[in-house]
Motif scaffolding. Structure first.
Motif, PDB file in Angstrom:
ATOM      1  N   VAL A  24       0.841  -1.202   0.000  1.00 45.79           N
ATOM      2  CA  VAL A  24       0.000   0.000   0.000  1.00 45.79           C
ATOM      3  C   VAL A  24       0.873   1.247   0.000  1.00 45.79           C
ATOM      4  O   VAL A  24       2.041   1.201   0.377  1.00 45.79           O
ATOM      5  N   LYS A  25       0.281   2.350  -0.424  1.00 43.50           N
ATOM      6  CA  LYS A  25       0.924   3.661  -0.328  1.00 43.50           C
ATOM      7  C   LYS A  25       0.111   4.483   0.657  1.00 43.50           C
ATOM      8  O   LYS A  25      -1.107   4.591   0.525  1.00 43.50           O
ATOM      9  N   ILE A  26       0.799   5.051   1.629  1.00 40.02           N
ATOM     10  CA  ILE A  26       0.157   5.837   2.679  1.00 40.02           C
ATOM     11  C   ILE A  26       0.692   7.264   2.623  1.00 40.02           C
ATOM     12  O   ILE A  26       1.898   7.487   2.673  1.00 40.02           O
ATOM     13  N   LYS A  27      -0.207   8.235   2.505  1.00 40.72           N
ATOM     14  CA  LYS A  27       0.175   9.652   2.517  1.00 40.72           C
ATOM     15  C   LYS A  27       0.585  10.011   3.945  1.00 40.72           C
ATOM     16  O   LYS A  27      -0.100   9.648   4.900  1.00 40.72           O
ATOM     17  N   THR A  28       1.706  10.707   4.083  1.00 41.91           N
ATOM     18  CA  THR A  28       2.200  11.035   5.418  1.00 41.91           C
ATOM     19  C   THR A  28       2.676  12.483   5.495  1.00 41.91           C
ATOM     20  O   THR A  28       2.883  13.137   4.469  1.00 41.91           O
ATOM     21  N   SER A  29       2.871  12.965   6.718  1.00 44.23           N
ATOM     22  CA  SER A  29       3.317  14.343   6.944  1.00 44.23           C
ATOM     23  C   SER A  29       4.825  14.423   7.182  1.00 44.23           C
ATOM     24  O   SER A  29       5.325  15.482   7.553  1.00 44.23           O
ATOM     25  N   ALA A  30       5.548  13.352   6.969  1.00 44.39           N
ATOM     26  CA  ALA A  30       7.005  13.341   7.176  1.00 44.39           C
ATOM     27  C   ALA A  30       7.671  14.356   6.260  1.00 44.39           C
ATOM     28  O   ALA A  30       7.219  14.582   5.136  1.00 44.39           O
ATOM     29  N   GLU A  31       8.760  14.991   6.755  1.00 49.99           N
ATOM     30  CA  GLU A  31       9.362  16.096   6.007  1.00 49.99           C
ATOM     31  C   GLU A  31      10.847  15.976   5.724  1.00 49.99           C
ATOM     32  O   GLU A  31      11.357  16.692   4.867  1.00 49.99           O
ATOM     33  N   CYS A  32      11.590  15.150   6.458  1.00 55.62           N
ATOM     34  CA  CYS A  32      13.049  15.172   6.297  1.00 55.62           C
ATOM     35  C   CYS A  32      13.658  13.773   6.434  1.00 55.62           C
ATOM     36  O   CYS A  32      12.953  12.798   6.669  1.00 55.62           O
ATOM     37  N   GLY A  33      14.962  13.713   6.313  1.00 59.88           N
ATOM     38  CA  GLY A  33      15.680  12.453   6.403  1.00 59.88           C
ATOM     39  C   GLY A  33      15.533  11.785   7.764  1.00 59.88           C
ATOM     40  O   GLY A  33      15.487  10.556   7.857  1.00 59.88           O
ATOM     41  N   GLN A  34      15.453  12.601   8.824  1.00 62.31           N
ATOM     42  CA  GLN A  34      15.250  12.019  10.154  1.00 62.31           C
ATOM     43  C   GLN A  34      13.883  11.352  10.250  1.00 62.31           C
ATOM     44  O   GLN A  34      13.741  10.294  10.859  1.00 62.31           O
ATOM     45  N   CYS A  35      12.881  11.983   9.651  1.00 65.50           N
ATOM     46  CA  CYS A  35      11.532  11.392   9.613  1.00 65.50           C
ATOM     47  C   CYS A  35      11.594  10.040   8.902  1.00 65.50           C
ATOM     48  O   CYS A  35      11.045   9.044   9.381  1.00 65.50           O
ATOM     49  N   LYS A  36      12.261  10.048   7.747  1.00 62.01           N
ATOM     50  CA  LYS A  36      12.389   8.836   6.939  1.00 62.01           C
ATOM     51  C   LYS A  36      13.018   7.715   7.759  1.00 62.01           C
ATOM     52  O   LYS A  36      12.491   6.607   7.824  1.00 62.01           O
TER      53      LYS A  36
END
Length: 109
Positions: A24-36
């Motif tokens: 699945v693909k989930i839309k997320t609010s992550a913004e940077c490499g640390q989030c990733k």
């Protein structure tokens, strides 16, 4: 005839195993490499999740999971508990407060 029957049974078992794995693909609010790193590490060590990868450019997370071990809703709840939106589910506010400033909504702008 015996060989044909065995081959059919093996094919059937393989097909059943394949059906349990969902991507699945989930839309997320992550913004940077640390989030990733935070999201992928948590999900990749979550029982039932086979693979996860966050696409920061398009803000979606691709997750491959075994639907007999974890549901899509449970996957989304893991993301929400980390402090990020997951499709229609909003991030846990206490978890957002604990994120580094760059990982909070609007932190990279």
């Amino acid at each position: 005839h015996r060989v044909d029957r065995r081959q059919r049974q093996m094919c059937k078992e393989t097909a059943q195993k394949t059906e349990k794995i969902q991507t699945v693909k989930i839309k997320t609010s992550a913004e940077c490499g640390q989030c990733k790193d935070r999201i992928e590490e948590k999900l990749n060590y979550t029982k039932g999740v086979k693979f996860s990868e966050l696409n920061l450019r398009e803000n979606f997370l691709e997750v491959k999971f075994n639907s007999e071990k974890i549901s899509l809703e449970q996957v989304k709840n893991v993301i929400v508990a980390l402090g990020y939106d997951a499709d229609e589910l909003k991030a846990n506010l206490k978890a957002v407060e604990n994120l580094p400033l760059c990982c909070r909504p609007g932190g990279m702008k």
